[in-house]
Design a protein around this motif. Structure first.
Motif, short mmCIF file in Angstrom:
data_model
loop_
_atom_site.label_atom_id
_atom_site.label_comp_id
_atom_site.label_asym_id
_atom_site.label_seq_id
_atom_site.Cartn_x
_atom_site.Cartn_y
_atom_site.Cartn_z
N SER A 103 46.39 29.26 38.00
CA SER A 103 45.91 30.58 37.61
C SER A 103 46.83 31.64 38.20
O SER A 103 47.51 31.42 39.21
CB SER A 103 44.47 30.80 38.07
OG SER A 103 44.38 30.77 39.48
N ASP B 73 46.21 34.17 39.91
CA ASP B 73 45.87 34.59 41.27
C ASP B 73 45.97 33.44 42.27
O ASP B 73 45.69 33.61 43.45
CB ASP B 73 44.47 35.21 41.32
CG ASP B 73 43.37 34.23 40.94
OD1 ASP B 73 43.66 33.04 40.67
OD2 ASP B 73 42.20 34.67 40.92
N GLY B 74 46.34 32.24 41.81
CA GLY B 74 46.50 31.09 42.69
C GLY B 74 45.21 30.39 43.07
O GLY B 74 45.24 29.40 43.80
N GLN B 75 44.06 30.87 42.59
CA GLN B 75 42.80 30.22 42.93
C GLN B 75 42.68 28.82 42.32
O GLN B 75 42.01 27.96 42.85
CB GLN B 75 41.61 31.09 42.49
CG GLN B 75 41.48 32.38 43.25
CD GLN B 75 41.20 32.16 44.72
OE1 GLN B 75 40.32 31.40 45.09
NE2 GLN B 75 41.99 32.80 45.57
N ILE B 76 43.33 28.64 41.18
CA ILE B 76 43.40 27.31 40.56
C ILE B 76 44.85 26.85 40.62
O ILE B 76 45.75 27.57 40.21
CB ILE B 76 42.92 27.34 39.09
CG1 ILE B 76 41.45 27.71 39.01
CG2 ILE B 76 43.18 26.00 38.41
CD1 ILE B 76 40.95 27.90 37.59
N ASP B 77 45.05 25.68 41.16
CA ASP B 77 46.36 25.05 41.20
C ASP B 77 46.10 23.56 41.26
O ASP B 77 45.87 23.01 42.33
CB ASP B 77 47.18 25.53 42.40
CG ASP B 77 48.60 24.97 42.41
OD1 ASP B 77 48.91 24.08 41.57
OD2 ASP B 77 49.39 25.41 43.25
#
Length: 136
Positions: free
Chosen positions: A20, A22-26
């Motif tokens: 994502s 924003d880096g919340q999902i990786d």
């Protein structure tokens, strides 16, 4: 539509990564064994199921407030299937809504149907894929 929020994610295929903005999902992506993969990662159907179930449950809370009923003990499970259709592949959803005893019967049925009419995911899928509502 006036957007209140926009989510963005980038993926490079069913056997790669999804990230994502924003880096919340990786997370690693992998085909499930049923589709010939090793299953060592999540897949788009799981992500869609999680998003749809969460959205439907939140939408149900909003609808319940209007109907003046309590949904604190409601549970929503989205089962997303992928399979072959006339043009290649297609999706289908079974939305399982577990209602407490107090919402059994007509009230529960009306709540689930009103939620399906209100939920943004349900609106997006309407007329595009089969969505079966199951009240448990």
């Amino acid at each position: 539509m006036d957007a209140l929020y926009t989510a963005a994610a980038t993926a490079n295929g069913r056997e790669g990564r999804a990230v994502s903005s924003d880096g919340q999902i990786d997370l690693a992506l992998a085909l499930p064994p049923a589709l010939g993969g090793n299953g060592e990662g999540t897949n788009p159907e799981q992500l869609f199921a999680a998003g749809y179930a969460a959205c439907f449950a939140s939408a149900m809370s909003a609808v319940a407030r209007e109907m003046k009923v309590d949904t604190k003990d409601v549970s929503v499970t989205a089962e997303v299937s992928i399979g072959k259709d006339d043009t290649g592949f297609g999706l289908a959803v079974v939305m399982r809504v577990e209602l407490p005893e107090a919402l059994e019967g007509e009230t529960g049925r009306r709540l689930v149907e009103a939620t399906h009419a209100y939920c943004p995911y349900s609106k997006a899928t309407r007329g595009n894929i089969e969505v079966e509502l199951v009240i448990e």
